[in-house]
Structures are given as structure tokens and as C-alpha cells.
Design an enzyme around this catalytic site. Structure first.
Site, short mmCIF file in Angstrom:
data_model
loop_
_atom_site.label_atom_id
_atom_site.label_comp_id
_atom_site.label_asym_id
_atom_site.label_seq_id
_atom_site.Cartn_x
_atom_site.Cartn_y
_atom_site.Cartn_z
N HIS A 1 48.35 36.36 30.66
CA HIS A 1 47.73 35.07 30.98
C HIS A 1 46.48 34.88 30.12
O HIS A 1 45.37 35.21 30.54
CB HIS A 1 47.37 35.04 32.47
CG HIS A 1 47.14 33.67 33.03
ND1 HIS A 1 48.15 32.75 33.20
CD2 HIS A 1 46.01 33.05 33.45
CE1 HIS A 1 47.66 31.64 33.71
NE2 HIS A 1 46.36 31.79 33.87
N ARG B 1 51.34 25.92 35.33
CA ARG B 1 49.99 26.14 35.82
C ARG B 1 49.80 25.71 37.27
O ARG B 1 49.38 26.49 38.10
CB ARG B 1 48.97 25.41 34.94
CG ARG B 1 47.53 25.68 35.36
CD ARG B 1 46.53 24.83 34.60
NE ARG B 1 46.49 25.16 33.19
CZ ARG B 1 45.68 24.56 32.33
NH1 ARG B 1 44.86 23.60 32.74
NH2 ARG B 1 45.68 24.90 31.06
N TYR C 1 32.48 44.91 40.66
CA TYR C 1 32.05 45.58 41.89
C TYR C 1 33.20 45.78 42.88
O TYR C 1 33.21 46.75 43.63
CB TYR C 1 30.95 44.77 42.58
CG TYR C 1 29.70 44.61 41.76
CD1 TYR C 1 28.97 45.72 41.34
CD2 TYR C 1 29.26 43.35 41.37
CE1 TYR C 1 27.82 45.58 40.58
CE2 TYR C 1 28.12 43.20 40.61
CZ TYR C 1 27.40 44.30 40.21
OH TYR C 1 26.27 44.17 39.45
#
Length: 750
Positions: A82, A36, A127
Site C-alpha cells: 500500500h 480505496r 509506542y
């Protein structure tokens, strides 16, 4: 966990809480460290970043492809590789798209991807649109060429690359930050050309030292034009240890009398910076600044304007203060912590990073060449089968048409391998006419040449090094650019002191016989005309400005410092100075000074000793003051006398109570920080101790001034030309004044 389990009589598995929590915490720690928070030295990416880049490449989002909605990429990332929150994956993706965050962005974004003022102001993933940048191909270009190991994804239904086959040390180029369990990483970005040049040096000279590598790697290179002001020695130590710090400072210049800030340190917000400056202005900590403006636009991404109150403001001092108190200067921690080629995390110096990465790159290139050689040999083997089929085409067709098991028949008839026979059988009917001998032999010749080249490369370490070097330089040529963060040597930033921020108003400080102090505005005050407490009267006064400190000299020769701006007003009767300082018991106050730090004073005792002292040396923050003038036995302190900046053309006049006057050059006296000083006028010690003869006053005069000697109601005005009779060497007894001035009370400059 099985070795920790115990099975009771009811068949229930049991484990102690301590053992369970220890193992669970250790497992979690290793997961956070390895999967991580820390980047891999090979491709410089954390797992989430690697999965984003790989998922985008699988979606066909190359630099030349059309943009796709970011939500599509994030969906693939969290659905296939993931299994974490979509917001975390999207934020990691946004970071790789921000040109002000990444030195060499990996994602090309369309839409609102945040701004330097507010990096978190990016639009939602529904968007924005994205694709990979051309630079991302440096990480992905060799992925399908057998260069890396593949591992199962989280649910075992797919495979993902364990690391990307980076062609340059991306771990240093884009840098990263992360917090794991018990460790963190802070790797700053670097310049591609500098890193490649250093890598090539390490490749050619494996024993290169960090100092030699730093001839190429000058310092980190951030995606901002602000200056790196860390000293060269500190940068070298940073690369030698893998730990250290960096300081960046904004770039500014003067335009029309205004300060124009043109570049900010890495990750500094212009709007936040203006807030910091505005807060100081509201708190009256920047009285010399009149206005602030943000004139940033598309042509000038950073243009902050600071307007001074007048053209007399010291702009360098203002900026030095802002560097010390705002984000115009910022420090960055450096911790080159990463997962090495051995799979373990560690803080590594620059030479070790490049060595390990070169080992990774050498293995990658070797695997790429071996993979290609295997493909070439396989194709050559198949072409040999095709050639047999072409030369015996009618028989091959007859076998295929008539035999129940044509593959076995072909193998037995022509001595083909299983692969060759399978390839012949898989040929489409329309391709049989194309099996022309010349074409087959032509392809064979080309592949044989490539086979020989690949075998030569794999059999020579020198040739392999040369290939790696050429590929490194090619990447630097294609994607390299000039350094953005210039290196500069700058003085340490210094914030304004409380006194410097105050207005320099003229004041007169008055000290009474009983030790009561006060200050009045202006210099036209008559101290003797002020009201005093019963039994008290005027003793000393000094003129100066409110931003200058007041220094008091007591009868033991100790000096005490008081801030002048907060002394009680002369409209009242003041306050005891002992409320602010701690003089010895029984000490009285004999000297009062108010001046700039560089002003000089003549300190003297009535025993005839003295020296020149700088005002700054007399100041102390200690309530008990500091020793300044050492007194001989029986000596008393005289009121300090201001001294001009230059010694030449100035004279010292000393007069005793018995009317002896001596005049000698000021330059004959030493400049000391403290002490007894040198003899000014010769007075026998016994006469001083018995108080028969002692120095009444000392003065510093110029050749344009006159000396006024006071004796009772009489005064004697001596022009400088009339002092010839009293001139002598320092330490002499001096000559007697005229009759009537045998008992002198004092002396002043006329």
C-alpha cells in the site's frame, strides 16, 4: 490513451485537454471507488484493511503470537502493498483495534489505542504493539488453501490476495464508512449470531424475502449499549432498499434523585456531551439542572451524572429536551453500498447481499475442496511410486548408483511418471529404511477415504450447502455474542420551548381603553390605580404567570397571542398593542386571557350565543390572529369567563340589560375550537340589532357560590338556592329579576 493521441509534424504527441482530463478523472474515480473507499462484499474490507490484515499474518502475528511494534506492521504494509502515507495506514489499523469502533475487532492492540471520548488520542505507532485477534482467523484461515485469486502488488515484485476467504458476511458484521467519487457507503455493524442465522435461512430457502430475513436480523448492532429507537417499519424499509437512517438514544436511569447516563450512542464522546449540556446551563436554557459530573471509571466506562435543582423537576421532560438538543440522541445514515461479486459498486438490499455473499462463499468452499482434492490425488500418485520403490528397493538403489540418468531409467524400468520418479530421487537416504509397505498402504487408505469424501462433496450441491451451513454455525458458536444495542420504542424527543424555560412568576396584565398594554409583577395590583395617558383609562386585566401566553379578543371575534414575559413593565404606561399585532381597522379589544393551554373559557356574544373554548385553540403565531368567535348581526363580544375543568356541578348564568336572568347547566354548552356557538339565552334578533335588549354578562358559578347582579348603585346577592326561580333550559328567555333591577349593568360571582 493511444487512441486520443495526435502526432504533429515535429513528432510531438498531442491530446486535447478535454479528452485528457475526462480520462484522467474517470481513471481516478474508478480507482477511488474500487481500490480505496468501498468494501468488497466477499470479506467486507477495503484494500488498506485487507493489506494490513494480510501483512500481519505474513509477519506471523496470530492471536497466539507475541505482540510486535505497530510500526513494523505499517512498514510492511506501505513498503510491500500500500504505497501511501504511514499515518493513513496506521489510522486504518487503529480503527480495527478499537472495541468501541469495531463490533468484532480484527487487531489486538497493546498500549494507548484511543478512547471513546477521543478516538484520535491513540499513541504513535512506535509506542503501540499489536497482533491479530482470534476473530481475524475467520478471514485468514483458508487463505493458503487455494481459495482466492492472487494479484501482483503495486511494483509487481510480490503477490497479494484480491480478497480474503471470509467464512461469514463480515461486510455486515463490522460495517464501514467511506466517501468515493460520486458515491459513499455507510454500513452499520451487525450481530454475528443474527447475521449467521439469516444467512443460513437464505441458504436453505433462497427465495426468502427481506421481511423473513428480518425475523432474524432485528436491526444493526453497534458496539455500545445505547438503544436503537428507529421504528420497526423504518428498519424493514432500510433493509429492503439499502438506504435509510437510524436513531440511537442514550440509556439512563434515576439514582438518588439524580439522572445517571449509563450508555451513549455510537461514536458519541462523553466529554463533548458534557460540554453541550454545560453550554446550555451557561446560556440559562437548563435552569432546572444544578450540576454535572463525569464519574466514569474502569468499572463503569460510562457514568455521567446530571443533578436536578430539586425533586420537583420532571426528569423525563429534562431528558426529552436533552435528547432533542444534544448528542444523547443521534441519527446515523445507512447506505449499503459495496462492490459486488461482479466487481461493480452498488447499493444492495439485505436479501441480495446475503445471496451474493453465499455465491462468493460457495465458490470459495468449492475451490478449497478442489485444492485439497488435487493435493490428495497428487499425494496418492506419489505414494504409488513409493510403493513401487519399496517393493524393488535394491534395484532402485542400483539404478540410482549406476545410471547416468537415473530418472529416465526409473521411468522406463517401472513405468513411473515424471512426478513419481522425481519424488523417489528426492528421498533422503535415511528415509529409505522407513519406506515400509504397511505405512504406505495405511496412508493410501486414509487419503483414498478423503478423496472419496471430497469427490462426493463436490458432486452434490446439497452436501456442499450442508457443509457451508455447519461452518457458518461453528463460527457463530465460537465468536458469537448477545446483542449489545437493545431495541426500544420511545416517544419523539421534544426540546423545551422558550416559555417552558422561563420562571413562572405571578403577573397581572393590564389593557387600557385605548389599547395600551403592560404587565406588573404579582397579583395584588389595583389596575384602576395605575397612571394612564391623558384621555385613556383602565379597561381589562388578567392574572397569570409569566410563562403563560396572553390572548386578546377583539370586537370582531379574532384572537391574538402575545408572549407575556416580554410585555412592557407596569411602571410605565405600556405600549400600543397594535405594535405587536395587526387587528382589523376600527376593531377594539374586548377580552383578555392569561392561562395554561388546557384552561377552558366561555366565549359569548351579547346576542346570547356562546360556547366553551380551550385556551390552546385560541392561540396563534400570526400577527393577524385567528377567527375565534363568530358574531351574529348586531352582536358584540363579551369578556371571556374562565371555566372549571369539570362540567358537572357548574352552571351558566346569563343576564340581559332588561333584567332577565337564566341559569342552566354548563354541560349543555358545546366545546368548540371556533364558531358562533349555541344559544345561551333567548333574545329576539331585532331587539339585539336595535340595541333594545342584549346580554350584559355571563358567568360560570358553582353550587357553593352566589351571584351578584349590579344595577347602578344597587346590587342583588343571590345564593345558589335562591336561583331556583331562574333555572331553565338553555336558550329560554329567563325570568325577570325583582323590582329595581330592570336595568342591569353587570354581574359577578360572589
Amino acid at each position: 490513451m493511444s487512441e486520443l493521441l495526435e502526432i504533429d509534424s515535429d513528432g510531438i504527441e498531442q491530446v486535447s485537454m478535454r479528452q485528457y482530463t475526462e480520462k484522467a478523472y474517470l481513471d481516478y474515480s474508478m480507482y477511488v471507488i474500487l481500490d480505496r473507499a468501498l468494501p468488497n462484499i466477499g470479506d467486507g474490507l477495503k484494500p488498506v484493511q485487507r493489506r494490513i490484515i494480510y501483512a500481519m499474518s505474513e509477519l506471523g502475528l496470530k492471536a497466539t503470537a507475541k505482540f510486535k511494534k505497530s510500526a513494523r506492521t505499517v512498514g510492511d504494509v506501505i513498503g510491500k502493498f500500500h504505497p501511501h502515507g504511514d499515518s493513513a495506514a496506521y489510522e486504518a489499523m487503529v480503527l480495527m483495534a478499537q472495541s468501541f469502533s469495531y463490533r468484532y475487532p480484527l487487531v489486538d492492540g497493546q498500549g494507548n489505542w484511543g478512547s471513546p471520548d477521543d478516538p484520535k488520542s491513540f499513541a504513535a505507532m512506535r509506542y503501540t504493539e499489536s497482533r491479530l485477534t482470534a476473530y481475524a482467523d475467520v478471514l485468514l484461515g483458508e487463505l493458503a488453501q487455494g481459495t482466492v485469486d492472487w494479484v501482483p502488488n503495486f511494483d509487481g515484485t510480490m503477490e497479494e490476495p484480491s480478497v480474503l476467504p471470509a467464512q461469514v458476511p463480515n461486510v455486515l458484521l463490522n460495517g464501514t464508512t467511506g466517501i468515493a467519487v460520486g458515491m459513499a457507503t455507510d454500513i452499520p455493524p451487525h450481530n454475528l449470531r443474527e447475521i449467521v442465522t439469516a444467512t443460513v435461512r437464505m441458504l436453505e430457502f433462497p427465495r426468502s424475502t427481506v421481511a423473513e430475513l428480518c425475523e432474524h436480523v432485528q436491526a444493526p448492532d453497534f458496539p455500545t449499549e445505547a438503544e436503537i429507537i428507529t421504528p420497526r417499519a423504518d428498519i424493514l424499509a432500510l433493509y429492503e432498499t439499502g438506504r435509510g437512517g437510524l436513531r440511537m438514544r442514550a440509556v439512563w436511569d434515576v439514582e438518588g434523585g439524580d439522572i445517571i447516563i449509563r450508555a451513549l450512542p455510537y461514536q458519541v464522546s462523553g466529554s463533548r456531551l458534557l460540554e453541550q449540556i454545560a453550554q446550555q446551563m451557561q446560556a440559562k436554557k437548563l435552569p432546572m439542572v444544578a450540576d454535572l459530573r463525569d464519574e466514569s471509571d474502569h468499572e463503569n466506562p460510562t457514568r455521567l451524572v446530571i443533578v436536578p435543582r430539586s425533586n420537583r423537576v420532571d426528569l423525563d421532560a429534562v431528558m426529552s429536551h436533552l435528547f432533542a438538543t444534544t448528542d444523547l440522541e443521534r441519527s446515523y445514515r445507512v447506505n449499503l453500498n459495496m462492490i459486488g461479486t461482479d466487481g461493480r459498486p452498488g447499493v444492495k438490499p439485505l436479501d441480495r447481499i446475503l445471496k451474493e455473499w453465499l455465491a462468493f462463499r460457495t465458490a470459495t468452499v468449492r475451490r478449497r475442496l478442489e485444492y485439497r482434492l488435487d493435493r490428495v490425488l497428487r499425494r496418492l500418485h506419489i505414494l504409488e511410486g513409493y510403493l513401487v520403490a519399496y517393493l524393488n528397493l535394491d534395484e532402485v538403489i542400483h539404478i540410482i548408483r549406476t545410471e547416468d540418468k537415473p530418472k529416465a531409467a526409473l521411468i522406463e524400468r517401472f513405468g513411473l511418471s515424471d512426478v513419481q520418479a522425481e519424488s523417489i530421487l528426492e528421498l533422503k537416504l535415511r528415509n529409505l529404511a522407513k519406506l515400509e509397505e504397511m505405512k504406505i498402504r495405511g496412508e493410501q487408505d486414509e487419503l483414498q477415504q478423503e478423496r472419496d469424501y471430497l469427490q462426493t462433496m463436490l458432486g452434490s450441491e446439497a452436501r456442499l450447502k450442508t457443509l457451508i451451513k455447519k461452518e457458518l454455525l461453528a463460527v457463530a458458536q465460537q465468536y458469537g455474542d448477545d446483542r449489545r444495542s437493545p431495541l426500544a420504542q420511545r416517544e419523539e424527543a421534544r426540546a423545551f420551548s422558550e416559555l417552558e424555560l422561563m420562571s413562572a412568576d405571578p403577573i397581572t396584565v393590564v389593557l387600557s381603553e385605548k389599547g395600551w398594554i403592560r404587565a406588573a409583577k404579582g397579583h395584588d395590583l389595583d389596575p384602576g390605580g395605575l397612571s394612564y395617558k391623558s384621555g385613556d383609562s383602565f379597561k381589562l386585566s388578567a392574572r397569570g404567570r409569566s410563562n403563560q401566553p396572553t390572548v386578546i379578543l377583539d370586537s370582531t371575534g379574532r384572537a391574538y397571542t402575545l408572549p407575556s414575559h416580554n410585555l412592557p413593565s407596569a411602571r410605565g404606561q405600556g405600549e400600543p398593542v397594535t405594535g405587536r399585532i395587526n387587528p382589523p381597522s376600527g376593531a377594539t379589544f374586548e377580552g383578555l386571557m392569561l392561562a395554561d393551554s388546557e384552561q377552558r373559557f366561555l366565549l359569548a356574544s351579547d346576542a346570547g350565543y356562546g360556547f366553551i373554548a380551550v385556551f390552546a385553540d385560541l392561540q396563534s403565531k400570526n400577527r393577524a390572529g385567528k377567527a375565534a368567535l363568530s358574531l351574529p348581526k348586531g352582536g358584540h363580544v363579551l369578556q371571556p369567563v374562565p371555566v372549571p375543568a369539570e362540567n358537572e356541578g357548574n352552571w351558566v348564568a346569563a343576564v340581559s340589560n332588561e333584567g332577565r336572568l337564566l341559569v342552566f347547566p354548563l354541560q349543555d354548552l358545546p366545546q368548540l375550537a371556533r364558531g358562533k356557538g349555541n344559544k345561551i339565552i333567548g333574545i329576539p334578533g331585532a331587539r339585539v340589532q336595535s340595541r333594545e335588549e342584549f346580554v350584559v354578562a355571563v358567568q360560570v358559578i358553582t353550587e357553593e357560590q352566589s351571584l351578584v347582579v349590579l344595577a347602578g348603585k344597587r346590587h342583588l346577592n343571590l345564593k345558589f338556592s335562591e336561583l331556583e326561580h331562574y333555572r331553565g333550559e338553555r336558550g329560554r328567555r329567563g325570568n325577570k329579576l325583582p323590582r329595581g333591577f330592570q336595568k342591569v349593568d353587570g354581574m359577578r360571582v360572589g
